[in-house]
Write an enzyme that holds these catalytic residues in place. Structure first.
Site, short mmCIF file in Angstrom:
data_model
loop_
_atom_site.label_atom_id
_atom_site.label_comp_id
_atom_site.label_asym_id
_atom_site.label_seq_id
_atom_site.Cartn_x
_atom_site.Cartn_y
_atom_site.Cartn_z
CG HIS A 1 -0.59 0.29 2.50
ND1 HIS A 1 -0.32 -0.66 3.45
CD2 HIS A 1 -0.37 1.48 3.11
CE1 HIS A 1 0.04 -0.09 4.57
NE2 HIS A 1 0.02 1.22 4.41
CG ASP B 1 0.29 -4.03 2.73
OD1 ASP B 1 0.81 -3.50 1.73
OD2 ASP B 1 -0.53 -3.44 3.45
CB SER C 1 2.69 1.86 6.21
OG SER C 1 1.43 1.88 6.80
#
Ligand code: ARG
Length: 717
Positions: free
Chosen positions: A84, A229, A651
């Site tokens: 992402h 991810d 992230s």
């Protein structure tokens, strides 16, 4: 009895809080944390993690694209981050024919790695305490402003001046580096941060969205999770290993440190630490500030519910639109879901009352002596007054920003204006106009006119329904309260030059000032007029809030001076340590600390875009072609959870074991603790990570890019 209970409760709180809460500053690890880290099992020294001269783990951790974290996993500049985080870049490089987002991509040779214009990777060189220097420079500067009457503004000016002087001096000693003076603890502490920004970053590979974004918006912010991810990029440098603009002559960056990868996996209660770039937290905000924040979130959620529904309908009608809007939709929806979770968690966990309770205790402590009273006594009421002064304006502004400013031609007008003025300083006006047209055309790659017309109507309607009539738009030639938005939008799209690539090209040679009759320009100006009007009270209250917050934070630090402390996240590198840990989301339920590929198969739903499983993965699963990546039970581990203290910006962060080896990538938080930016919840808050074994399994067995493993250092014990 009551007192004993209170002491016991406070002790329990500080003990459990110390085990896992905290986004710690790297230069202070030795002083504040290393002992507790070792007690939990860490085998590293503070200087293994952070040192200025010589290499340490911090050299492998980068700020990726300004909003995420990445880490180097080879000496040849290969880095891994979340899917992402790479999403926007991958989408930008994709076309319906070469759809890397949908189908995945792997560069099989260095030549196939794809440059990503605009993407940067930032390395931290050093951070050093500049508080004494800043205070001194500030005190000197403030003397020169004696006659001014606005102490808040004056303080800000002096601060900026002092920062500039210091920055210029350090910059001279560090050629090729960027130097920033960054504030911590609401202006109580300042650090000089020296970084190197690499601008030639190339896309190496990613799984298809069906895996990289498996579970889509439904699973986002949730555990148990099965998302793969990750995506990979490579940093390129000039021949001297220094940052350089893209050039085919650039070479892979030679890393000072690359992380080792450990394939032996994690068990419940294993030590883990996460290094990365958490963006923003609000752990030093008052209940009044938090209430105002919740109000703003409510407005944003309401507007996005409307806009996302229109976007979604368009995306589901056409794969080309899905590709164009994928990144915009994901980031809108990510905030939308987060804020709703945060509102729920606020209620459920009683965040505001707990904050008020803390403030009452603080006030009592301040009241105990006159010196404290003089230093901190006004803080809470200053903040309160400042928040009151901003509240209506902020609510109005959010309503405007989340609706009218999202109308595509309004965005194109502002891109045109911005690109023009950036270029205008150096170039002649024709060149500047060319640049401005180019910038709008680039933005129009992800633009679907019929869909944007629908969004425009819906957003104008939203503004009329939700804004106070006092702030309705003016200057559109019609009364905003009664105008027919469908007819207005049809006409605007027909007549404006900012609504299709062909028409935008007719702007060549024009300056923004030449477009004042364009209906999109008129709408943008009507919006800008309200925007600047609403910004005035917000700006006016800022100094008061800043002064109050500085004092409040200083007071809190003094009140708790015997405990290690950490400042709010501010996009600087931090470390959080803790353990792999299961949790109980509600009465009678325990969530395990990990998931496996079996769960991917269980969640599969071919009729749901978010839960598709590629046939190739099913084949590998059915035939147990797992290579070296299976766990002791013969499963492919997918994700795991820890109690590390992270937030957005983390992230892609490396999740490291006791030896500092990579075992996973942090990628999300969990639904039960969505208020975590404000208060850490030891029993509920978890960091969701993708297991590095799932990552490498997908690279190797699914992607057929096993050659990349040759660059990595892989340990199995
Ligand atoms: N919740 C994640 C974060 O804020 C982002 C996940 C992106 N995925 C998505 N389905 N929108 O870091």
């Amino acid at each position: 009895m009551k007192k004993i209970l209170a002491i016991a409760a406070a002790l329990a709180l500080s003990l459990s809080a110390m085990a896992d809460e905290g986004m710690w500053m790297l230069p202070l690890l030795q002083k504040m944390n290393i002992k507790a880290m070792k007690d939990l099992g860490c085998q590293l020294s503070a200087s293994d993690i952070y040192k200025i001269n010589g290499s340490s783990l911090k050299d492998a951790v980068v700020h990726f694209g300004g909003g995420c974290t990445g880490e180097l996993i080879s000496k040849e500049g290969l880095l891994v981050t979340n899917h992402h985080c790479g999403y926007g870049s991958i989408q930008m490089l994709s076309t319906p024919k070469a759809n890397y987002l949908e189908d995945g991509f792997w560069a099989m040779t260095r030549e196939q790695e794809i440059p990503v214009p605009g993407l940067t990777v930032t390395f931290l060189e050093s951070m050093t305490d500049a508080t004494p220097a800043m205070t001194k420079a500030y005190e000197k500067a403030i003397k020169d402003y004696k006659n001014s009457d606005n102490i808040g503004e004056l303080a800000e000016k002096a601060r900026q001046e002092a920062a500039k002087q210091l920055r210029d001096k350090i910059a001279q000693d560090n050629p090729g580096c960027e130097v920033d003076i960054v504030n911590f603890y609401n202006q109580n502490v300042a650090y000089i941060i020296v970084t190197k920004v690499y601008k030639d970053v190339r896309f190496v590979g990613a799984p298809p969205a069906s895996l990289g974004k498996f579970g889509g918006e439904t699973d986002n912010w949730m555990w148990p999770r099965h998302t793969c991810d990750f995506s990979m990029f490579r940093v390129y440098a000039d021949k001297k290993n220094n940052p350089a603009e893209y050039s085919p002559l650039n070479v892979p960056y030679k890393a000072k440190t690359a992380l080792k990868i450990n394939l032996s996996g994690v068990s419940n209660r294993d030590f883990t630490m996460v290094m990365g770039y958490p963006g923003r937290t609000q752990r030093f905000q008052t209940a009044d500030q938090l209430e105002a924040m919740m109000e703003q979130y409510g407005i944003a959620v309401k507007a996005r519910t409307v806009r996302q529904a229109v976007m979604k309908e368009g995306m589901e009608s056409d794969p080309a639109i899905r590709l164009q809007y994928a990144s915009k939709y994901a980031s809108s929806s990510n905030g939308w879901k987060k804020w709703q979770g945060e509102q729920l968690a606020f209620k459920k966990l009683g965040i505001i009352p707990r904050e008020r309770q803390k403030e009452a205790e603080f006030t009592a402590w301040v009241g105990q002596d006159a010196r404290r009273q003089a230093k901190y006594g006004k803080a809470l009421s200053q903040i309160s007054e400042g928040v009151k002064g901003q509240r209506q304006a902020y609510a109005d502004l959010y309503t405007l920003v989340e609706s009218v400013s999202r109308i595509a031609p309004v965005g194109f007008v502002s891109t045109f204006g911005q690109a023009y003025s950036e270029a205008a300083s150096g170039a002649d006006s024709l060149k500047a106009s060319e640049k401005a047209v180019e910038a709008v055309l680039a933005q129009m790659k992800d633009y679907n006119e019929p869909l944007e017309k629908k969004i425009a109507v819906a957003m104008l309607q939203f503004y009329r329904d939700n804004a106070r009539p006092e702030v309705y738009l003016e200057g559109l030639g019609e009364d905003f309260a009664t105008m027919d938005f469908k007819a207005y939008v049809d006409k605007l799209f027909a007549e404006s030059a900012f609504t299709s690539p062909e028409k935008v090209k007719t702007l060549l040679g024009k300056r923004p000032g030449d477009c004042s009759d364009d209906p999109a320009m008129k709408l943008a100006e009507a919006m800008a007029a309200r925007w600047s009007e609403l910004s005035a009270p917000i700006r006016a209250s800022r100094p008061l809030i800043a002064e109050g917050s500085k004092a409040f934070t200083a007071g809190l630090m003094e009140w708790k001076k015997d405990e290690p402390s950490y400042p709010d996240a501010n996009s600087t590198m931090r470390l959080t340590y803790g353990q792999v840990m299961s949790y109980s989301p509600k009465d009678g339920v325990i969530y395990k600390h990990y998931t496996t590929l079996k769960g991917v198969m269980e969640k599969e739903d071919p009729s749901n875009y978010e839960f598709r499983v590629p046939a190739l993965l099913k084949g590998l699963y059915d035939n147990k072609i797992f290579g070296q990546y299976a766990d002791a039970d013969g499963n492919i581990p997918t994700c795991f959870i820890t109690n590390n203290d992270i937030t957005g910006g983390n992230s892609g962060s490396p999740v490291l074991n006791a030896k500092g080896e990579l075992v996973g990538l942090a990628f999300d938080g969990n639904w039960e603790s969505m208020s975590s930016d404000v208060m850490f919840e030891p029993d509920l808050q978890r960091c969701i990570c993708v297991d590095i074994r799932y990552v490498l399994f997908i690279v190797d067995k699914f992607g057929g890019a096993g050659h990349l493993l040759n660059e990595m250092t892989i340990v199995k014990k």
